[in-house]
Write a protein that holds these residues in place. Structure first.
Motif, PDB file in Angstrom:
ATOM      1  N   ALA A  84      22.833 -26.580 -13.268  1.00  0.00           N
ATOM      2  CA  ALA A  84      22.477 -26.697 -14.686  1.00  0.00           C
ATOM      3  C   ALA A  84      23.684 -27.239 -15.448  1.00  0.00           C
ATOM      4  N   PRO A  85      23.461 -28.049 -16.463  1.00  0.00           N
ATOM      5  CA  PRO A  85      24.593 -28.547 -17.265  1.00  0.00           C
ATOM      6  C   PRO A  85      25.368 -27.383 -17.886  1.00  0.00           C
ATOM      7  N   LYS A  86      26.672 -27.526 -17.995  1.00  0.00           N
ATOM      8  CA  LYS A  86      27.507 -26.452 -18.545  1.00  0.00           C
ATOM      9  C   LYS A  86      27.105 -26.075 -19.972  1.00  0.00           C
ATOM     10  N   GLU A  87      26.553 -27.043 -20.715  1.00  0.00           N
ATOM     11  CA  GLU A  87      26.115 -26.767 -22.080  1.00  0.00           C
ATOM     12  C   GLU A  87      24.910 -25.826 -22.113  1.00  0.00           C
ATOM     13  N   ILE A  93      25.671 -21.483 -14.201  1.00  0.00           N
ATOM     14  CA  ILE A  93      26.557 -20.517 -13.542  1.00  0.00           C
ATOM     15  C   ILE A  93      27.443 -21.319 -12.598  1.00  0.00           C
ATOM     16  N   ALA A  94      28.663 -20.890 -12.416  1.00  0.00           N
ATOM     17  CA  ALA A  94      29.600 -21.627 -11.561  1.00  0.00           C
ATOM     18  C   ALA A  94      29.184 -21.522 -10.102  1.00  0.00           C
ATOM     19  N   PRO A  95      29.400 -22.607  -9.338  1.00  0.00           N
ATOM     20  CA  PRO A  95      29.157 -22.505  -7.899  1.00  0.00           C
ATOM     21  C   PRO A  95      30.194 -21.575  -7.268  1.00  0.00           C
TER      22      PRO A  95
END
Length: 192
Positions: A84-87, A93-95
Motif C-alpha cells: 500500500a502507498p505510504k500515504e 505497513i512496513a515490509p
C-alpha cells in the motif's frame, strides 16, 4: 348531561398503562429469550464445530502472487499491506526486513507462524507463504500472505480479514507481532 368518554381512549390513562404493562413485559421477556437463544446457539456452534465455523467465510480468489506481487489492499479498513502507498496510513505497513537469503528467511518465518496459536499454513513454496489465522472465540479467518523480495531484502506482507468491515487493528497488531518474533529468531540488528 355530560358525555363520558368510552372505548380505548376513555381518559383513564392509569388503567390503560396497567393493561399494557403485562404485554410489554411479555414482549420484553420473549425478546430477551430469543437473543439469549441466539447467543447460546452461536456459542455451541463455535464450541463443537471442528474446522470452519459459519464465521470462516470463503477463501478469496485473489490470493497468491500476481505479476510478482501480492494483491493490493482492499478498500475496507480491515486489512494491511506492505504494498500500500505510504500515504495510505490505514492500510500501509512496513515490509519485514531480513538478512541472509530469502529461502532461509522464509523458513524462519514459517517457524514463527507455526508456533502461533490458531494458524494453518495453506501454502509455502518458492518465496511465497500463505497462512490462515482464526480468532479464538468466533473462528473468524484472516488471510495472511508473505512474499520474499531478495533484491530489497524484505518480505512483503498482506493481512486481510475475510468478513466484516472493521478488524479493530487485529491485522496490523498481528503483523507487528510476527515482525517482533521474526526479528528475535533472526537475531539482533535485522531491522535497525
Amino acid at each position: 348531561m355530560a358525555l363520558k368518554p368510552s372505548g380505548p381512549h376513555d381518559g383513564n390513562i392509569a388503567a390503560q398503562s396497567a393493561k399494557e404493562t403485562p404485554m410489554f413485559k411479555r414482549t420484553l421477556i420473549v425478546a430477551v429469550l430469543v437473543v439469549a437463544g441466539l447467543v447460546a446457539g452461536i456459542a455451541l456452534h463455535t464450541a463443537v464445530t471442528k474446522g470452519d465455523t459459519v464465521f470462516a467465510g470463503k477463501r478469496p480468489p485473489n490470493l497468491g502472487v500476481h505479476d510478482g506481487k501480492l494483491a493490493p489492499p482492499k478498500s475496507s479498513p480491515n486489512n494491511v499491506s506492505s504494498r500500500a502507498p505510504k500515504e495510505d496510513a490505514e492500510h500501509a505497513i512496513a515490509p519485514i526486513k531480513f538478512r541472509g537469503n530469502g529461502a532461509e528467511a522464509l523458513a524462519t518465518l514459517r517457524k514463527v507462524i507455526d508456533a502461533m496459536e490458531r494458524t494453518h499454513v495453506v501454502r509455502h513454496d518458492g518465496g511465497y507463504l500463505y497462512a490462515e489465522f482464526r480468532s479464538k472465540r468466533m473462528g473468524f479467518v484472516d488471510d495472511v500472505e508473505f512474499l520474499v523480495s531478495e533484491p530489497e531484502g524484505v518480505i512483503h506482507v498482506r493481512s486481510a480479514s475475510r468478513l466484516g468491515r472493521r478488524d479493530f487493528g487485529v491485522n496490523r497488531a498481528r503483523v507487528e507481532a510476527i515482525r517482533r518474533r521474526f526479528e528475535a529468531a533472526q537475531g539482533p540488528s535485522v531491522n535497525a
